[in-house]
Enzyme design. Structure first.
Site: not given
Length: 646
Positions: A114, A340, A350
């Protein structure tokens, strides 16, 4: 509305045991240790038992046999300088099993970020897995920007993401955008409505929450009343959404799945929502935008993806992925999930990263203390070292929270065999060699590496006045101190003779030593210690030593929040350091090494100018450097525990 659906799915997924350590539980995660012989990770207790058994077995082998026969020769041990097969993670284990589920040629994968932020170290694993898997099987990988949320997307992120993919050494087969398919996706949504598998919903957040079982599943789930609307009504309402008749959150399209399922990804997910924001590529053409759950699987099918590889938080989504594709398209990719990658002691959120930047706690998104890929790049970490790290860890379904020291150890081993050596003095103090005589100004040929002769050599000048590090001189000597002191001899790396200190000068106000006088010790053939030095032809430099930005391994759980966990010693600056003149040759011949996305001379930014500062650390040129000012960043220390021997 879509946010409510997403939050509910996330909460449910967090409660399922997917063999994954949650990122926010780093303190409770097992502290794994890597075993070089088996190339596997173990808990401290497990590894201790394994090593004990191995030592016992080795001791028995070394015992002479009762027959007097000579023992068979031992296999050579794996050395630290020998990198793991770069294709190891595709030849065995999880990724090999995934390919064997669908052994097709050519393989087609995609990396679908994204464009709403900068990539972080965890994304390096996703890039290596998707691009590497396709390459290993003779196929291709598409870089697809999942640009379906114009409220969060900015052009700077598109550029930064593509740059990082190429820096890691991968060339996208093609670059695509989910927005390329907006018209086709709209047609797919209409088709889903005609199949009576989608409906336009006008419920508010609270009602949606109740339909999905209330707070933590406290009440029975039930289907939305709008699901009973006719196909014709839903088509008209969906058209009205498209025409801008509704404001955000007043209407959205939901998929009619299975509200009774135990998987929240089947609870009538949102497919389209209204957003009042122009799109960076399509402008004001669209008032509605497809969700990730609707877009991702269909775009995989449109692009002929064979293996859709993603991380384990999408495990629950596999069911809805397969359901939607099965309703609408012929080509059916397979989705498989791997663990992950996270590194302890850092922040990847973020929102939190943005706060660090806006409050000027760090220099920017590319601050070398951050685990953003642009930050790791600026710090000087080579892309090849990151790929080696991912390969060493391997790919499984378990989420990995790796100690930062483990990451640094891989970088250190990689740099040890790939970068040149130079002499660097952080805190210089002048030493005047009184009997330098004819040796003043003579050139010395110095190798860039004593281990790799192919790196060549360079020339530096030996001068009457040299500079040594202040830490390499002590005014009061002791038996356990082997560097320079009054009346004591120490060797100078590459110099013709060792030197002996004879006198010193101090600043009366501060007590700091300002000058040391010395003579050659021509009698001592082999001094106990050699120190680095820089002659008067050296270059001035500002050196930034970076340590962990946070004091704890899990700053998110620190008392008072992560901003209270900032390490005051995360950046230590030496403004008046000296680097030997060989730095100019290293700059001309960069990148060091020529690998991954820095595979050609001149192909690499300032951070590709890397070297080992002898007896100090590994360094790279910082982007703040100019033609007149050298600024260096410490990549990693020479050893995990930096304690200079006295």
């Amino acid at each position: 509305m879509a946010d409510t659906v997403t939050d509910a799915v996330t909460d449910a997924a967090a409660n399922l045991k997917l063999n994954a350590a949650p990122a926010d539980k780093a303190d409770n995660a097992p502290k794994l240790q890597f075993d070089e012989e088996t190339q596997k990770w173990y808990s401290k207790g497990e590894l201790k038992k394994i090593l004990a058994k191995r030592a016992k077995k080795a001791a028995n082998k070394d015992k002479p046999s009762s027959t007097g026969a000579e023992a068979p020769p031992k296999k050579p041990a794996k050395t630290e300088d020998t990198p793991l097969d770069p294709e190891a993670m595709f030849k065995q284990g999880f990724l090999n099993e995934v390919y064997n589920e669908r052994p097709v040629k050519p393989v087609m994968t995609r990396f679908p970020p994204e464009p709403n932020g900068f990539l972080h170290i965890g994304h390096s694993k996703a890039i290596a897995v998707n691009f590497g898997f396709a390459k290993y099987h003779g196929g291709h990988c598409i870089l697809r920007f999942d640009d379906t949320n114009p409220e969060a997307e900015e052009e700077i992120y598109f550029t930064a993401i593509e740059d990082m993919v190429r820096w890691l050494g991968f060339e996208p087969y093609k670059i695509t955008y989910s927005s390329d398919n907006f018209s086709k996706l709209y047609e797919m949504a209409e088709k889903l409505i005609t199949l009576e598998k989608a409906y336009v919903c006008h419920c508010d957040d609270e009602e949606i929450k109740l339909q999905r079982g209330g707070e933590k599943g406290s009440s029975p789930r039930y289907r939305c009343k709008h699901a009973e609307q006719t196909v014709e009504h839903n088509l008209r309402e969906f058209q009205r959404m498209k025409d801008g008749a509704y404001r955000p959150r007043e209407a959205f399209l939901r998929m009619k799945q299975d509200i009774t399922s135990g998987n929240p990804q089947n609870w009538d997910l949102a497919a389209y929502r209204v957003l009042d924001k122009a799109h960076h590529r399509t402008g004001d053409e669209w008032k509605i935008y497809p969700t990730y759950d609707f877009t991702h699987c269909l775009c995989d099918s449109f692009e002929g993806i064979t293996h859709s590889l993603c991380t384990t938080e999408f495990y629950l989504s596999r069911e809805s992925y397969e359901w939607l594709n099965g309703q609408l398209v012929e080509w059916q990719p397979i989705q498989r999930e791997y663990g992950r990658l996270s590194i302890s002691g850092g922040i990847l959120s973020k929102r939190k990263l943005k706060e660090l930047v806006e409050k000027k706690i760090v220099r920017g998104w590319d601050d070398p203390r951050l685990f953003t890929l642009i930050g790791v790049k600026r710090r000087g970490v080579p892309p090849g070292a990151i790929l080696e790290f991912v390969n060493e860890l391997g790919v499984t379904t378990t989420n990995s929270i790796i100690q930062a020291s483990r990451f640094e150890q891989t970088i250190r081993r990689y740099l040890e065999r790939t970068v040149p050596r130079l002499m660097l003095v952080l805190d210089p103090v002048p030493v005047i060699i009184e009997d330098a005589g004819e040796l003043d100004g003579t050139e010395i040929d110095v190798p860039f590496s004593t281990k790799n002769t192919e790196m060549g050599s360079h020339k530096i000048k030996f001068t009457k006045t040299i500079y040594i590090d202040r830490s390499d001189f002590r005014e009061v000597d002791s038996k356990d101190y082997f560097r320079l002191a009054p009346g004591k001899t120490v060797g100078l790396l590459y110099a013709p003779f060792p030197i002996k200190a004879t006198s010193l000068t101090k600043d009366e106000a501060t007590g700091q030593i300002t000058e040391i006088r010395a003579v050659f010790d021509r009698e001592t053939k082999k001094p106990k210690t050699y120190i680095q030095w820089v002659g008067t032809d050296g270059r001035n430099a500002e050196v930034r030593l970076y340590n962990s930005l946070f004091l704890s391994d899990n700053p998110a759980s620190a008392e008072g929040g992560y901003l209270n966990d900032i390490n005051p010693e995360s950046e230590v600056v030496y403004p008046n350091a000296l680097i030997e003149s060989g730095i100019e040759e290293v700059k001309r011949r960069a990148p060091w090494p020529e690998a991954a996305g820095e595979d050609k001379l001149g192909k690499g930014g300032p951070e590709s100018v890397r070297f080992q500062g002898l007896r100090v650390a590994y360094f790279a040129l910082d982007s703040d450097s100019t033609d007149d000012k050298i600024i260096l960043n410490r990549i990693v220390s020479l050893k995990e525990d930096v304690k200079k021997a006295n």
